[in-house]
Motif scaffolding. Structure first.
Motif, short mmCIF file in Angstrom:
data_model
loop_
_atom_site.label_atom_id
_atom_site.label_comp_id
_atom_site.label_asym_id
_atom_site.label_seq_id
_atom_site.Cartn_x
_atom_site.Cartn_y
_atom_site.Cartn_z
N GLY A 33 0.82 -1.20 0.00
CA GLY A 33 0.00 0.00 0.00
C GLY A 33 0.85 1.25 0.00
O GLY A 33 2.02 1.23 0.39
N THR A 39 -0.52 -3.58 -4.04
CA THR A 39 -1.96 -3.83 -3.89
C THR A 39 -2.69 -3.92 -5.22
O THR A 39 -3.85 -4.32 -5.25
N TYR A 44 -2.28 -9.97 -5.13
CA TYR A 44 -2.88 -9.29 -3.99
C TYR A 44 -4.38 -9.15 -4.17
O TYR A 44 -5.16 -9.38 -3.23
N ARG A 45 -4.81 -8.78 -5.38
CA ARG A 45 -6.25 -8.62 -5.63
C ARG A 45 -7.00 -9.94 -5.46
O ARG A 45 -8.20 -9.94 -5.17
N GLY A 51 -8.15 -3.98 -3.16
CA GLY A 51 -6.81 -3.45 -3.35
C GLY A 51 -6.38 -2.48 -2.28
O GLY A 51 -5.60 -1.56 -2.52
N VAL A 53 -5.39 -1.96 2.17
CA VAL A 53 -4.76 -2.66 3.29
C VAL A 53 -5.59 -2.38 4.54
O VAL A 53 -6.25 -1.35 4.63
N TRP A 65 -10.03 -9.60 4.62
CA TRP A 65 -9.78 -8.17 4.56
C TRP A 65 -10.85 -7.41 5.32
O TRP A 65 -11.82 -8.01 5.77
#
Length: 208
Positions: A33, A39, A44-45, A51, A53, A65
């Motif tokens: 991030g 991100t 990560y996605r 996207g 943090v 998340w």
């Protein structure tokens, strides 16, 4: 080992780091991030479609998340019914009320105040918006001031997820170079937060 993806200067990452410390859980934090990027990468996605943090990744690869959700998950999984997130319905409801209140009411004005003074370059600073946001935040902090009168933390004498959700904004409120209303109970609450090692280690830091 579980991994926490996110830069240490993020208020939402701070919440999870503090929760991990309160629960005594091992983890590896991975910078992501902001200036660290990562991100937008497909990997990560796949863990976090927003996207943003933080993202928590357990040892088996399962990921989660949204910071408040991560904090609740950690408590439910590794310390069910503990004081940080009590199981009794009314006690839990009080904790969740303050978590929702912080997210739904206080975060927006505090983001405006914080970004104006810390993150935005001078030409992009909207001081009229900052003034209104600071006034709104002061009004909301008066509610906290009344809540903590005669007790150490938001929901009584013990730290809960309510304090973890709010704590970052309390720290920033007192550290920002702004005019603030005199709220002695809020000031005493800030001192109580400083007795928690996780708060000192991950939240009570220089503003950046």
């Amino acid at each position: 080992m579980r991994k926490l993806w996110g830069r240490a200067s993020s208020s939402n990452v701070m919440k999870v780091l503090w929760t991990l410390e309160e629960l005594g859980l091992d983890y590896e934090r991975i910078d992501a991030g902001g200036a660290f990027g990562r991100t937008r990468e497909p990997e990560y996605r796949a863990m976090n479609p927003m996207g943003l943090v933080p993202t928590l990744q357990e040892e088996d690869g399962w990921s989660l998340w949204e910071s408040n959700t991560i904090a609740r998950y950690l408590c439910n999984t590794y310390a069910p019914g503990g004081p940080l997130y009590p199981a009794e319905p009314r006690a839990r409801a009080r904790v969740e009320t303050w978590m929702d209140w912080t997210l739904g009411h206080l975060t927006a004005p505090m983001v405006t105040v914080f970004f104006t003074h810390v993150r935005l370059p001078e030409p992009e600073r909207d001081w009229k918006a900052e003034g209104k946001a600071r006034e709104d935040a002061g009004r909301l902090f008066r509610i906290v001031d009344a809540q903590v009168k005669g007790q150490r933390f938001l929901c009584g004498e013990h730290t809960t997820l309510a304090d973890i959700a709010l704590g970052c904004w309390v720290h920033r409120w007192f550290r920002l170079p702004i005019e603030r209303p005199d709220l002695p109970n809020l000031a005493a609450y800030y001192e109580a937060l400083k007795t928690r090692p996780g708060f000192v280690k991950h939240v009570a830091l220089p503003l950046e």
